[in-house]
Design an enzyme around this catalytic site. Structure first.
Site, PDB file in Angstrom:
ATOM      1  N   LYS A 201       0.451  -0.637  -0.503  1.00 49.64           N
ATOM      2  CA  LYS A 201      -0.119   0.139   0.111  1.00 49.64           C
ATOM      3  C   LYS A 201       0.543   1.045   0.286  1.00 49.64           C
ATOM      4  O   LYS A 201       1.931   1.613   0.487  1.00 49.64           O
ATOM      5  CB  LYS A 201      -1.325  -0.010   1.099  1.00 49.64           C
ATOM      6  N   ARG A 236      -3.147 -10.171   5.195  1.00 51.43           N
ATOM      7  CA  ARG A 236      -3.588  -9.921   3.652  1.00 51.43           C
ATOM      8  C   ARG A 236      -2.151 -10.290   2.614  1.00 51.43           C
ATOM      9  O   ARG A 236      -2.104  -8.433   3.148  1.00 51.43           O
ATOM     10  CB  ARG A 236      -4.975  -9.372   3.427  1.00 51.43           C
TER      11      ARG A 236
HETATM   12  N1  HH2 Z   1      -7.384  -4.334   0.925  1.00 52.36           N
HETATM   13  C1  HH2 Z   1      -7.851  -4.377  -0.370  1.00 52.36           C
HETATM   14  C2  HH2 Z   1      -8.888  -5.215  -0.579  1.00 52.36           C
HETATM   15  N2  HH2 Z   1      -9.820  -5.486   0.158  1.00 52.36           N
HETATM   16  N3  HH2 Z   1      -9.827  -6.161   2.266  1.00 52.36           N
HETATM   17  C3  HH2 Z   1      -9.461  -6.348   3.663  1.00 52.36           C
HETATM   18  N4  HH2 Z   1      -9.934  -6.806   4.322  1.00 52.36           N
HETATM   19  N5  HH2 Z   1      -8.280  -5.523   3.398  1.00 52.36           N
HETATM   20  C4  HH2 Z   1      -7.671  -4.510   3.013  1.00 52.36           C
HETATM   21  O1  HH2 Z   1      -7.253  -4.483   3.328  1.00 52.36           O
HETATM   22  C5  HH2 Z   1      -8.049  -4.729   1.549  1.00 52.36           C
HETATM   23  C6  HH2 Z   1      -8.981  -5.492   1.426  1.00 52.36           C
HETATM   24  C7  HH2 Z   1      -6.509  -3.335  -1.445  1.00 52.36           C
HETATM   25  O2  HH2 Z   1      -6.056  -3.804  -2.148  1.00 52.36           O
HETATM   26  P1  HH2 Z   1      -6.341  -4.629  -4.010  1.00 52.36           P
HETATM   27  O3  HH2 Z   1      -6.946  -5.918  -3.307  1.00 52.36           O
HETATM   28  O4  HH2 Z   1      -4.391  -5.164  -4.025  1.00 52.36           O
HETATM   29  O5  HH2 Z   1      -6.529  -3.812  -4.617  1.00 52.36           O
HETATM   30  P2  HH2 Z   1      -7.236  -3.481  -5.170  1.00 52.36           P
HETATM   31  O6  HH2 Z   1      -8.698  -3.036  -4.018  1.00 52.36           O
HETATM   32  O7  HH2 Z   1      -7.063  -1.928  -6.056  1.00 52.36           O
HETATM   33  O8  HH2 Z   1      -7.644  -4.419  -6.085  1.00 52.36           O
END
Ligand code: HH2
Length: 277
Positions: A201, A236
């Protein structure tokens, strides 16, 4: 928890996978690298992201969830839509990961009726507007109270169990994210297992000379080892193999430390018994 984004626009890995077969293969790889869950998401929640239509999200995630579950992978579904959660659970997902924190009653009832646990995450606003001047008086106390209230409501409505997540990067400035990570021990002391999602992040880029998302593995490992040491139950992450190795080493050293503490306790107890005998 391994991240498997089947989206064109996720902040660090959008568009990496070209179809369900490639996504299933990537999910299996995360599983074999040591993930406890593979978290399938079909809608990016990066700051400023537009929503995805339900039909499109279903088309992205369902074949992947079904394909992984059929191969014995424990799948979690990363969605804010009750209909997507319901269909994913029918296709074999065993955990619902809702970044809106089970705000919708229908999301709570999907989990309750299917008997699946859920992740309750804290977010201020929506992905579209969450980074517009987020403000808190006491971010740790406010997030803690929000998670406790949402967890209570979910359990009352019949969700079998919940994990809680402070939502790193969701409506928070760098100082808020740091305060929440610094309070890992406190946030994991309330009974519900704590999930931390800090992988790649932007706070890491901010702390480490503006490294781009794919250059943030060392900072991610540092944050996650810190959190694991202080009680986080689930991390995660995009880079499962690297975390599995780091956690195996951390676990071995921590066990050795505990072993020494036990030896020391026995030595002191033995010396006391000797002096009293
Ligand atoms: N962060 C993201 C997505 N889902 N779920 C939980 N429980 N906690 C988090 O911190 C979290 C999440 C964002 O990360 P990412 O899936 O890599 O990116 P994007 O939302 O752009 O797909």
């Amino acid at each position: 928890m391994g991240v498997l984004n089947v989206t064109p626009d996720s902040f660090s890995d959008g568009g990496r996978l070209s179809g369900p077969d490639e996504a299933i293969a990537a999910g299996l790889e995360l599983w074999h690298q040591g993930a406890t869950f593979v978290d399938v998401g079909g809608e990016s929640s990066r700051p400023g992201a537009e929503g995805v239509a339900e039909r499109d999200e279903l088309a992205r995630v369902l074949p992947v969830v079904a394909g992984l579950a059929a191969r014995g992978v424990r799948v979690s579904i990363d969605t804010v839509k009750p209909a997507v959660a319901e269909a994913a659970v029918e296709a074999g997902a065993c955990l619902v990961n809702d970044i809106r924190g089970l705000r919708d009653e229908s999301m709570r009832s999907v989990c309750a009726q299917a008997g699946v646990p859920a992740v309750i995450m804290h977010m201020r606003g929506t992905p579209r507007n969450m980074q517009r001047t987020p403000h808190y008086r006491d971010v740790v106390a406010e997030v803690e109270a929000f998670l406790a209230e949402r967890a209570r409501r979910a359990l009352e409505d019949g969700v079998p169990s919940v994990l809680v997540d402070p939502g790193i990067g969701f409506g928070k400035r760098l100082a808020h994210n740091l305060a929440l990570l610094g309070a890992t021990a406190r946030l994991s002391s309330h009974g519900a297992p704590l999930l931390i999602g800090a992988s790649r992040k932007s706070m890491i880029g901010r702390l480490a000379g503006r490294a781009g998302p794919l250059e943030r593995l060392p900072g991610t490992l540092a944050l996650n080892l810190y959190a694991a040491e202080r009680g986080a139950a689930l991390l995660r992450v995009h880079d499962v193999a690297e975390h599995a190795q780091a956690l195996a080493v951390l676990g071995a050293v921590a066990a050795a430390e505990r072993g020494r503490a036990v030896e020391e306790r026995d030595r002191v107890a033995g010396a006391r018994a000797g002096s009293h005998g």
